[in-house]
Design a protein around this motif. Structure first.
Motif, PDB file in Angstrom:
ATOM      1  N   ALA A 106       1.033  -1.326   0.068  1.00  0.00           N
ATOM      2  CA  ALA A 106       0.061   0.167  -0.027  1.00  0.00           C
ATOM      3  C   ALA A 106       0.854   1.169  -0.027  1.00  0.00           C
ATOM      4  O   ALA A 106       0.659   2.237  -0.599  1.00  0.00           O
ATOM      5  N   LEU A 107       2.042   1.313   0.828  1.00  0.00           N
ATOM      6  CA  LEU A 107       2.856   2.506   0.923  1.00  0.00           C
ATOM      7  C   LEU A 107       3.491   2.546  -0.480  1.00  0.00           C
ATOM      8  O   LEU A 107       3.849   3.672  -0.944  1.00  0.00           O
ATOM      9  N   GLN A 108       3.997   1.698  -1.349  1.00  0.00           N
ATOM     10  CA  GLN A 108       4.402   1.382  -2.606  1.00  0.00           C
ATOM     11  C   GLN A 108       3.356   2.236  -3.513  1.00  0.00           C
ATOM     12  O   GLN A 108       3.945   3.107  -4.080  1.00  0.00           O
ATOM     13  N   VAL A 109       2.307   1.901  -3.471  1.00  0.00           N
ATOM     14  CA  VAL A 109       1.308   2.422  -4.397  1.00  0.00           C
ATOM     15  C   VAL A 109       1.206   4.010  -3.874  1.00  0.00           C
ATOM     16  O   VAL A 109       0.958   4.793  -4.826  1.00  0.00           O
ATOM     17  N   ALA A 110       1.120   4.438  -2.770  1.00  0.00           N
ATOM     18  CA  ALA A 110       0.685   5.591  -2.373  1.00  0.00           C
ATOM     19  C   ALA A 110       1.675   6.568  -2.769  1.00  0.00           C
ATOM     20  O   ALA A 110       1.699   7.738  -3.237  1.00  0.00           O
ATOM     21  N   PHE A 111       2.980   6.235  -2.436  1.00  0.00           N
ATOM     22  CA  PHE A 111       4.416   6.940  -2.827  1.00  0.00           C
ATOM     23  C   PHE A 111       4.354   7.076  -4.308  1.00  0.00           C
ATOM     24  O   PHE A 111       4.760   8.109  -4.899  1.00  0.00           O
ATOM     25  N   GLY A 112       4.087   6.003  -5.089  1.00  0.00           N
ATOM     26  CA  GLY A 112       4.123   6.056  -6.675  1.00  0.00           C
ATOM     27  C   GLY A 112       3.279   6.894  -7.056  1.00  0.00           C
ATOM     28  O   GLY A 112       3.497   7.525  -8.229  1.00  0.00           O
ATOM     29  N   SER A 113       2.018   7.127  -6.395  1.00  0.00           N
ATOM     30  CA  SER A 113       0.981   8.296  -7.072  1.00  0.00           C
ATOM     31  C   SER A 113       1.350   9.749  -6.881  1.00  0.00           C
ATOM     32  O   SER A 113       0.982  10.327  -7.752  1.00  0.00           O
ATOM     33  N   LEU A 114       2.514   9.848  -6.325  1.00  0.00           N
ATOM     34  CA  LEU A 114       2.992  11.095  -6.254  1.00  0.00           C
ATOM     35  C   LEU A 114       3.783  11.550  -7.427  1.00  0.00           C
ATOM     36  O   LEU A 114       3.930  12.860  -7.871  1.00  0.00           O
ATOM     37  N   TYR A 115       4.014  10.368  -8.094  1.00  0.00           N
ATOM     38  CA  TYR A 115       5.115  10.540  -9.413  1.00  0.00           C
ATOM     39  C   TYR A 115       4.390  10.066 -10.831  1.00  0.00           C
ATOM     40  O   TYR A 115       4.998  10.354 -11.795  1.00  0.00           O
ATOM     41  N   ARG A 116       2.866   9.981 -10.467  1.00  0.00           N
ATOM     42  CA  ARG A 116       2.309   9.729 -11.917  1.00  0.00           C
ATOM     43  C   ARG A 116       0.844  10.256 -11.903  1.00  0.00           C
ATOM     44  O   ARG A 116       0.308  10.573 -10.948  1.00  0.00           O
ATOM     45  N   ASP A 117       0.271  10.460 -13.013  1.00  0.00           N
ATOM     46  CA  ASP A 117      -1.075  11.126 -13.230  1.00  0.00           C
ATOM     47  C   ASP A 117      -2.143   9.879 -12.688  1.00  0.00           C
ATOM     48  O   ASP A 117      -3.057  10.738 -12.137  1.00  0.00           O
ATOM     49  N   GLU A 118      -2.091   8.746 -13.059  1.00  0.00           N
ATOM     50  CA  GLU A 118      -3.114   7.897 -12.891  1.00  0.00           C
ATOM     51  C   GLU A 118      -2.748   6.813 -11.914  1.00  0.00           C
ATOM     52  O   GLU A 118      -1.482   6.187 -12.118  1.00  0.00           O
ATOM     53  N   VAL A 119      -3.630   6.302 -11.227  1.00  0.00           N
ATOM     54  CA  VAL A 119      -3.287   5.006 -10.224  1.00  0.00           C
ATOM     55  C   VAL A 119      -4.406   4.002 -10.590  1.00  0.00           C
ATOM     56  O   VAL A 119      -5.716   4.378 -10.194  1.00  0.00           O
ATOM     57  N   LEU A 120      -3.935   2.734 -10.950  1.00  0.00           N
ATOM     58  CA  LEU A 120      -5.077   1.603 -11.009  1.00  0.00           C
ATOM     59  C   LEU A 120      -5.133   1.104  -9.679  1.00  0.00           C
ATOM     60  O   LEU A 120      -4.179   0.584  -9.225  1.00  0.00           O
TER      61      LEU A 120
END
Length: 460
Positions: free
Chosen positions: A94-108
């Motif tokens: 969950a942290l990986q996806v949450a941190f990654g969302s700061l670097y991309r426009d869309e999150v699946l």
């Protein structure tokens, strides 16, 4: 020749397409290079035994990190930060996806991971991701997810999701019964459902009592793992054995194991259960309900009957929404396929034999007095009033509402054997099975005298 205006449009369209591709590739490059590879990182975040090489400028999109870096906190000068994770719902993924969302426009968002991600987004104060999690949860409410979603909505402050879950439960608890779902319902949540006038009841109030009996058994014996068709019999056998453990006159709800459920059973509308002989006998046999409650309801119904018979109470005179919602009879019917139907709900209804007909996309109420045989008494007053609300609904396989219609609260005055169309469905799209739910009030609310008020105060 290629017209200049078309050539200009062609160039413009291609520039737009190229710009989109470039933006997408730029976003992908940022995610892969800066986030996944951690190039030019100026801060390391450690949590749950994992490390992320990140960038303050991106982390500041998070309210959590923005506050940390902008104030006089000691972390603002540190290049390695150890995060404490107080929420057990949060894991490394969950942290990986949450941190990654700061670097991309869309999150699946994977629905099976949405609660963990919501927990991480809430801790990091990522408003956009929180909202996206909420929308994903609203779209994936079903029997397996509704209780966990409802609890998460309360924990993380998603009021609209909580409301959506409650609506789903009100629609599906009685219409699509499920053992696993019933097991998950907490006492507080069940109390909300049973007390609501919006509960989609199938058949009559006795079926609400039966559902509660099965639910209480599953709460007390959570290891039971049988089928829905065996559940009622198992519950009856179990409570019958427990009945022998208590002294005469002590109901199960007054016993130590039953006392936790008192608050839920108080919201049963017992006056519509004891009005049917077979139902009243079952309730007496079960010994779940305190005798005090039942004697009070018997008295209440007796006086209501006398008012209807001897005071010529013609029924409700005006719409009192609070009165209707708190005291109306809840009943329903499932129409498996399109066709012609006519039915009545069982029980003593103060001489008002109401026939309900569905035919040619019309729903019709008829006050029957002479034309058809009736199983109960029939009032011959020239006119009788009935307050009601009629609702129709269809659901998909996950219990999501496909279509619905309501007549709102109304008062209908009917003469002997008069019938009245109460809903014309016309050309509206209908999906079967179709569920019909009604709230009825047959008698006018009893007017309290000054003496009654004084007695109430003394009892309080």
């Amino acid at each position: 020749a290629f017209p200049f205006c078309r050539f200009k449009h062609y160039c413009s369209r291609n520039r737009s397409s190229n710009r989109t591709k470039k933006l997408k590739s730029t976003s992908k490059y940022i995610y892969q290079t800066l986030f996944l590879k951690g190039e030019n990182s100026d801060i390391k975040i450690c949590a749950l035994g994992e490390e992320w090489n990140l960038h303050k400028i991106y982390l500041c999109q998070s309210g959590y990190f923005s506050s940390m870096f902008s104030g006089s906190w000691r972390e603002s000068e540190m290049d390695t930060i150890e995060l404490e994770i107080p929420d057990q719902n949060i894991d490394v993924e969950a942290l990986q996806v949450a941190f990654g969302s700061l670097y991309r426009d869309e999150v699946l968002i994977n629905p099976s991971r949405v609660i963990a991600l919501l927990a991480a987004a809430s801790m990091l104060q990522l408003d956009g991701l929180i909202q996206q999690c909420g929308e994903t949860m609203k779209e994936t409410i079903n029997a397996k997810t509704v209780c966990s979603y409802y609890n998460s909505a309360g924990t993380y402050g998603l009021d609209s999701l909580k409301k959506k879950c409650l609506e789903w439960l009100l629609n599906n608890l009685m219409t699509h019964q499920c053992v696993e779902l019933v097991k998950e319902l907490s006492i507080n949540l069940m109390k909300q459902l049973i007390s609501s006038s919006n509960l989609f009841v199938m058949q009559v109030e006795m079926d609400v009592y039966t559902a509660l009996k099965k639910w209480m058994f599953l709460q007390l014996v959570p290891s039971w793992n049988g089928s829905l068709k065996d559940l009622l019999n198992e519950a009856d056998v179990w409570f019958s054995k427990r009945k022998k453990d208590f002294g005469d006159g002590i109901s199960f709800l007054e016993s130590e194991p039953g006392s936790a459920f008192l608050a839920v059973f108080r919201h049963l509308r017992l006056q519509y259960i004891v009005s049917d002989l077979a139902s009243a006998k079952i309730v007496e046999r079960d010994g779940l309900i305190p005798a005090e409650w039942l004697s009070s309801v018997y008295k209440q119904q007796w006086f209501a009957m006398l008012r209807a018979e001897q005071d010529n109470d013609i029924g409700p005179q005006e719409i009192n929404k609070d009165e209707l919602e708190a005291n109306s009879m809840r009943c329903g019917r499932k129409l498996a396929k399109d066709g012609d139907y006519c039915w009545r709900w069982t029980g003593f209804n103060f001489g008002f034999d109401l026939l309900v007909t569905y035919t040619n996309r019309y729903i019709i109420f008829k006050r029957n007095t002479l034309n058809q045989p009736c199983s109960g008494s029939v009032s011959l007053q020239p006119r009788r009033n009935i307050a009601f609300r009629l609702r129709l609904a269809s659901f998909d396989s996950s219990g999501k509402l496909i279509c619905s219609r309501t007549a709102g609260y109304q008062i209908l005055t009917l003469e002997k054997d008069q019938e009245q169309v109460v809903m014309n469905l016309g050309s509206q799209l209908l999906v079967f099975p179709l569920y019909i739910c009604c709230n009825f009030l047959y008698t006018s609310p009893e007017k309290k005298t000054e003496t009654d008020g004084q007695l109430d105060n003394l009892e309080s």
